[in-house]
Design an enzyme around this catalytic site. Sequence first.
Site, PDB file in Angstrom:
ATOM      1  N   HIS A   1       0.877   5.478  -1.557  1.00 32.05           N
ATOM      2  CA  HIS A   1       0.471   6.623  -2.366  1.00 32.05           C
ATOM      3  C   HIS A   1       1.773   7.395  -2.589  1.00 32.05           C
ATOM      4  O   HIS A   1       2.189   8.187  -1.735  1.00 32.05           O
ATOM      5  CB  HIS A   1      -0.544   7.497  -1.632  1.00 32.05           C
TER       6      HIS A   1
ATOM      7  N   HIS B   1     -12.007   2.774  -3.602  1.00 32.83           N
ATOM      8  CA  HIS B   1     -11.245   3.498  -2.575  1.00 32.83           C
ATOM      9  C   HIS B   1     -11.624   3.106  -1.160  1.00 32.83           C
ATOM     10  O   HIS B   1     -10.769   2.825  -0.311  1.00 32.83           O
ATOM     11  CB  HIS B   1     -11.420   5.016  -2.753  1.00 32.83           C
TER      12      HIS B   1
ATOM     13  N   HIS C   1       0.822  -1.212   0.000  1.00 34.64           N
ATOM     14  CA  HIS C   1       0.000   0.000   0.000  1.00 34.64           C
ATOM     15  C   HIS C   1       0.854   1.259   0.000  1.00 34.64           C
ATOM     16  O   HIS C   1       1.486   1.591   0.992  1.00 34.64           O
ATOM     17  CB  HIS C   1      -0.924  -0.001   1.215  1.00 34.64           C
TER      18      HIS C   1
ATOM     19  N   HIS D   1      -5.582  -1.368   6.165  1.00 31.04           N
ATOM     20  CA  HIS D   1      -5.733  -0.929   7.563  1.00 31.04           C
ATOM     21  C   HIS D   1      -6.537  -1.943   8.390  1.00 31.04           C
ATOM     22  O   HIS D   1      -5.967  -2.604   9.232  1.00 31.04           O
ATOM     23  CB  HIS D   1      -6.337   0.482   7.693  1.00 31.04           C
TER      24      HIS D   1
ATOM     25  N   GLU E   1     -10.194   2.400   8.911  1.00 32.11           N
ATOM     26  CA  GLU E   1      -8.963   3.058   9.360  1.00 32.11           C
ATOM     27  C   GLU E   1      -9.254   3.971  10.546  1.00 32.11           C
ATOM     28  O   GLU E   1      -8.405   4.148  11.420  1.00 32.11           O
ATOM     29  CB  GLU E   1      -8.363   3.877   8.201  1.00 32.11           C
TER      30      GLU E   1
ATOM     31  N   ASP F   1       2.025   3.265   2.795  1.00 35.04           N
ATOM     32  CA  ASP F   1       0.882   4.173   2.742  1.00 35.04           C
ATOM     33  C   ASP F   1       1.281   5.625   2.442  1.00 35.04           C
ATOM     34  O   ASP F   1       1.547   5.966   1.302  1.00 35.04           O
ATOM     35  CB  ASP F   1       0.100   4.047   4.054  1.00 35.04           C
TER      36      ASP F   1
ATOM     37  N   HIS G   1      -9.575   0.507   1.178  1.00 31.99           N
ATOM     38  CA  HIS G   1      -9.371   1.016   2.545  1.00 31.99           C
ATOM     39  C   HIS G   1     -10.586   0.615   3.386  1.00 31.99           C
ATOM     40  O   HIS G   1     -11.720   0.782   2.933  1.00 31.99           O
ATOM     41  CB  HIS G   1      -9.341   2.547   2.562  1.00 31.99           C
TER      42      HIS G   1
ATOM     43  N   TYR H   1      -4.911   7.142  -7.021  1.00 29.24           N
ATOM     44  CA  TYR H   1      -6.195   7.831  -7.170  1.00 29.24           C
ATOM     45  C   TYR H   1      -6.101   9.221  -7.791  1.00 29.24           C
ATOM     46  O   TYR H   1      -7.105   9.868  -8.040  1.00 29.24           O
ATOM     47  CB  TYR H   1      -6.936   7.902  -5.833  1.00 29.24           C
TER      48      TYR H   1
HETATM   49 ZN    ZN Z   1      -4.057   4.658   1.814  1.00 26.52          ZN
END
Ligand code: ZN
Length: 448
Positions: free
Chosen positions: A56, A203, A54, A265, A231, A316, A228, A119
């Site tokens: 970004h 998402h 994971h 998560h 979280e 992440d 996700h 994204y």
């Molecule tokens: Zn994330």
Amino acid sequence: MQRLWFEQAWLPDGWARSVLVTVADGRIASVEPGAEPGDAERHGAAIPGLGNVHSHGFQRGMAGLSETRGQPEDDFWSWREVMYRFLDRLTPEDVAAITAQAYVEMLETGYTRVGEFHYLHNDISGERYADPAEMAGAIVAAAEAAGIGLTLLPVFYAHSDFGGVAPVPGQRRFVSDVDGFAELVEASRAHLKGDANLGIAPHSLRAVTPEELDAILPVAGGGPIHIHAAEQQREVEACLAWSGARPVEWLLDHAPLDPRWCLIHATHLTDGECDRLATSGVVAGLCPVTEANLGDGIFPATHYLARGGRIATGTDSNICVDAAGELRALEYSQRLRDRRRVLTADEAAPSAGTRLFRDALAGGAQALGVRGGLVVGAAADIVSFAMSHPCFAAADPATILDRWVFAGRAGLIDRVWRAGRLCVEGGRHVAAEAVAVRYAQAMRRVLA
Ligand code: ZN
């Protein structure tokens, strides 16, 4: 044909001595324990590269920029506002430069493949680029620049909250409809290179309605599906208000969960959800360093692992990229909560570092849709340790992974081969300098 010989290597059954690995076309062609080195390159101890499930990538550029108190109760949601402002300005060139820096750091710490939960699709005004996968192309370029393996996970994002609430202006660069998403995924596929593969990422249940989730799942083909989930406590409460169920509970009841799925998560679980998730075959994609940084909460790892649950780790937000650091933070979170020690180990795997590495290796490969480990047919993704480092002094093989996870700082990793190509030498990525220059240029532009 490349021939690499290791004093020790981590094979599916544990440490083996005098291991000769041959590599052809980027893949492992043979693994022979108890072999003579002959004319092979000689190295110390080798482990397979880990999958980072994971990331970004662009968020690496805002690491350290959201640690100043902005309001009396800073939390995940106020951090998200900072993140939205940061990404507002990013061009495809910026994303390629920043993401390449994150990927270089991943390789230097022992991650050899990354699942990019991608994204940031639309241009600065929220319109599609002429090529809808322009930004996916920037991520592929970053992966190529660093040499890391890529599992691209284009994100479907349509709403700002449960029940199909319209997106807010800060989300204009993420959104698409179902048909547009299918086009985006196909356009993304056209950018892939080498052994890169493709999955999809609805998402979250905030951003996707149940009808949209049903509609986009076929787009995954046989590829991974990441989402996700749970979280934040506020997200759990909003999900309960919307559906009467908690996010993971809702997914267990309504989504066709199978081993292709990775729940990112999964922090806030009841014991019942934890038991059901552990036996579902799904991987929990844990990001303990980011979860600590964002104040998300503590994943119930002891309970989940005792039930046979599968885990992998991710970086992440890329606040501090470190494969060993994620495993350490996971174990430490349990210790801080329970005020005891060595909590993720069990009778079969009495060392916490070994147990977490073994599980994260298997779960990481599963969640990224590839074979992992030093086995014939897998990508030649190999990490070797600098056994002359004081941290490994007089090391019994049984303690090597614990020393790396709990006692290391910089310098423990010597070399990293990715698909047989040497990417890290002497602990430093071979393109580190050039990538850092581009990164600094992009950051000056973005923060100007
Ligand atoms: Zn994330």
